[in-house]
Scaffold this motif. Structure first.
Motif, PDB file in Angstrom:
ATOM      1  N   SER A 129      18.400  22.877  42.362  1.00 37.33           N
ATOM      2  CA  SER A 129      19.679  22.373  41.863  1.00 37.33           C
ATOM      3  C   SER A 129      19.422  21.284  40.829  1.00 37.33           C
ATOM      4  CB  SER A 129      20.533  21.793  42.997  1.00 37.33           C
ATOM      5  OG  SER A 129      20.925  22.790  43.910  1.00 37.33           O
ATOM      6  N   ILE A 131      20.448  17.897  38.935  1.00 34.91           N
ATOM      7  CA  ILE A 131      21.204  16.671  39.184  1.00 34.91           C
ATOM      8  C   ILE A 131      21.406  15.988  37.844  1.00 34.91           C
ATOM      9  CG2 ILE A 131      21.302  14.502  40.465  1.00 34.91           C
ATOM     10  CD1 ILE A 131      19.104  15.720  42.294  1.00 34.91           C
ATOM     11  N   GLY A 134      23.512   9.625  37.353  1.00 31.99           N
ATOM     12  CA  GLY A 134      23.130   8.817  38.500  1.00 31.99           C
ATOM     13  C   GLY A 134      21.917   7.953  38.198  1.00 31.99           C
ATOM     14  N   GLN A 158      18.520  14.113  33.538  1.00 33.28           N
ATOM     15  CA  GLN A 158      18.548  15.324  34.357  1.00 33.28           C
ATOM     16  C   GLN A 158      17.248  15.479  35.155  1.00 33.28           C
ATOM     17  OE1 GLN A 158      18.134  20.012  33.562  1.00 33.28           O
ATOM     18  NE2 GLN A 158      19.975  19.161  32.620  1.00 33.28           N
ATOM     19  N   SER A 172      24.402  18.899  47.587  1.00 32.11           N
ATOM     20  CA  SER A 172      25.640  19.255  46.894  1.00 32.11           C
ATOM     21  C   SER A 172      26.854  18.642  47.575  1.00 32.11           C
ATOM     22  CB  SER A 172      25.795  20.783  46.828  1.00 32.11           C
ATOM     23  OG  SER A 172      24.830  21.358  45.979  1.00 32.11           O
ATOM     24  N   THR A 174      26.965  15.857  49.367  1.00 31.15           N
ATOM     25  CA  THR A 174      26.999  14.393  49.201  1.00 31.15           C
ATOM     26  C   THR A 174      25.992  13.993  48.125  1.00 31.15           C
ATOM     27  OG1 THR A 174      25.414  14.178  51.024  1.00 31.15           O
ATOM     28  CG2 THR A 174      27.758  13.923  51.559  1.00 31.15           C
ATOM     29  N   PRO A 175      26.345  14.193  46.871  1.00 26.89           N
ATOM     30  CA  PRO A 175      25.412  13.883  45.774  1.00 26.89           C
ATOM     31  C   PRO A 175      25.225  12.387  45.622  1.00 26.89           C
ATOM     32  CG  PRO A 175      27.553  14.492  44.899  1.00 26.89           C
ATOM     33  CD  PRO A 175      27.622  14.739  46.378  1.00 26.89           C
ATOM     34  N   GLN A 177      25.398   8.736  44.087  1.00 25.13           N
ATOM     35  CA  GLN A 177      26.523   8.116  43.394  1.00 25.13           C
ATOM     36  C   GLN A 177      26.384   8.257  41.881  1.00 25.13           C
ATOM     37  OE1 GLN A 177      27.097   4.010  44.369  1.00 25.13           O
ATOM     38  NE2 GLN A 177      29.008   3.814  43.225  1.00 25.13           N
ATOM     39  N   SER A 179      26.473  10.970  40.121  1.00 25.24           N
ATOM     40  CA  SER A 179      25.785  12.174  39.663  1.00 25.24           C
ATOM     41  C   SER A 179      26.606  13.421  39.960  1.00 25.24           C
ATOM     42  CB  SER A 179      24.407  12.300  40.333  1.00 25.24           C
ATOM     43  OG  SER A 179      24.549  12.628  41.700  1.00 25.24           O
ATOM     44  N   ARG A 180      26.188  14.509  39.345  1.00 20.16           N
ATOM     45  CA  ARG A 180      26.795  15.816  39.580  1.00 20.16           C
ATOM     46  C   ARG A 180      25.673  16.797  39.890  1.00 20.16           C
ATOM     47  NH1 ARG A 180      28.837  19.805  35.614  1.00 20.16           N
ATOM     48  NH2 ARG A 180      28.073  18.363  34.009  1.00 20.16           N
ATOM     49  N   VAL A 181      25.861  17.640  40.901  1.00 18.45           N
ATOM     50  CA  VAL A 181      24.833  18.588  41.330  1.00 18.45           C
ATOM     51  C   VAL A 181      25.265  20.004  40.974  1.00 18.45           C
ATOM     52  CG1 VAL A 181      23.558  19.534  43.288  1.00 18.45           C
ATOM     53  CG2 VAL A 181      24.064  17.082  43.192  1.00 18.45           C
ATOM     54  N   ILE A 182      24.374  20.743  40.298  1.00 13.45           N
ATOM     55  CA  ILE A 182      24.672  22.114  39.887  1.00 13.45           C
ATOM     56  C   ILE A 182      23.589  23.041  40.434  1.00 13.45           C
ATOM     57  CG2 ILE A 182      25.020  23.674  37.940  1.00 13.45           C
ATOM     58  CD1 ILE A 182      25.748  21.242  36.256  1.00 13.45           C
TER      59      ILE A 182
END
Length: 305
Positions: A129, A131, A134, A158, A172, A174-175, A177, A179-182
């Motif tokens: 994944s 990230i 963050g 990244q 995913s 609880t990522p 703080q 950040s975004r998880v893909i």
């Protein structure tokens, strides 16, 4: 300094090879590559769906074949490239472009690599994944807490996490703080301890090769430095299967060398995107289809698109 870069797994899409087959000689080249890699690359790149080309043993030779087809399509403009680097499996294409391996050697090696990594990935349910954003220290601590590995340091904020599916699911949910998880469309935890069985297989295949010293600068994913020996370049590629990709360090080396342009070979887009965030102001071209060859040639021969 112009750098040619070669993308890694996950950059392939259904049918992306179709326009390249319109170029004279490409079908014959892909037929030879198919024999080397033991996979029908023409069918894979023109007919197979996303699930079939996601399979590691298909995706890896398919991506490298596309990179080499587009590299050769640059024809006389290749001489203007001052260095090469590849992200993950893209290093195989980079070693061919850099003169360390010939096309047949590269395609045979990536065929072995793809099969070995697919077999290793099948042993345990794992994945990867991305990230985005963050605090980097907080992200790395979160990965450690979940027994996940930072498998790719891509720069531009990244990091790609890899490991057990359960840990990735929790990441995913609880990522870290900010950040975004893909989740990524790959079949295993590449560049981690889960790939250790593949290293031995690839090392045995690499031992049969007789690599040449690079004809141009080749930067390694291992630590971003330029590699001067052919055997060392191949050995680093083998070990990198189970160790993190340091693309961030490669881009730092580009900057230190005074890079003035980047051309990403097919299936392009990802690495140019990373460069735009980390190497601001450096002109770049993503060669996604033959229509992009003119822009790449313009950049390589002194113009800027």
């Amino acid at each position: 300094m112009i750098v040619a870069v070669f993308p890694g797994q996950g950059s392939q899409t259904p049918g992306f090879l179709s326009p390249w087959l319109e170029i004279e000689g490409v079908r014959e080249r892909l037929e030879a590559y198919s024999d080397d890699a033991q996979i029908d690359l023409i069918a894979a790149g023109t007919e197979w769906d996303a699930d079939r080309i996601r399979d590691t043993k298909v995706a890896q030779p398919l991506i490298v074949a596309a990179s080499l087809v587009s590299w050769h399509a640059l024809a006389g403009a290749q001489h203007a490239v001052d260095g090469v680097a590849g992200h993950s499996v893209g290093e195989v294409a980079a070693l061919v472009a850099g003169g360390v391996l010939d096309d047949d050697e590269g395609m045979r090696l990536v065929g072995v690599r793809g099969r070995a990594m697919a077999e290793a990935a099948a042993l345990v349910e794992t994945g990867m994944s991305a990230i985005l954003g963050g605090d980097s220290e907080a992200v790395l601590q979160r990965l450690s807490d979940l027994d996940l590995t930072p498998a790719n340091f891509n720069g531009g904020g990244q990091i790609v996490a890899a490991g057990a599916a359960s840990g990735l699911a929790e990441l995913s949910a609880t990522p870290p703080q900010g950040s975004r998880v893909i989740p990524l469309s790959v079949a295993g935890a590449f560049h981690t301890r889960y790939m250790a069985p593949a290293v031995d297989t690839l090392r045995a295949a690499a031992a049969t090769l007789d690599p040449a010293d690079p004809a141009t600068t080749v930067w390694s994913n291992n630590d971003g430095r330029a590699v001067t020996g052919g055997r060392e370049a191949v050995d680093l590629l083998v070990g990198q299967v189970a160790s993190p990709v340091r693309w961030d360090l490669c881009m730092a080396s580009f900057a230190a060398a005074g890079v003035s342009g980047i051309v990403e070979l097919a299936p392009a887009g990802t690495l140019v995107g990373l460069a735009k965030r980390s190497l601001r102001g450096v002109p770049s071209v993503a060669v996604k289809t033959p229509d992009d060859l003119a822009s790449a040639t313009t950049l390589l021969t002194g113009g800027v698109e």
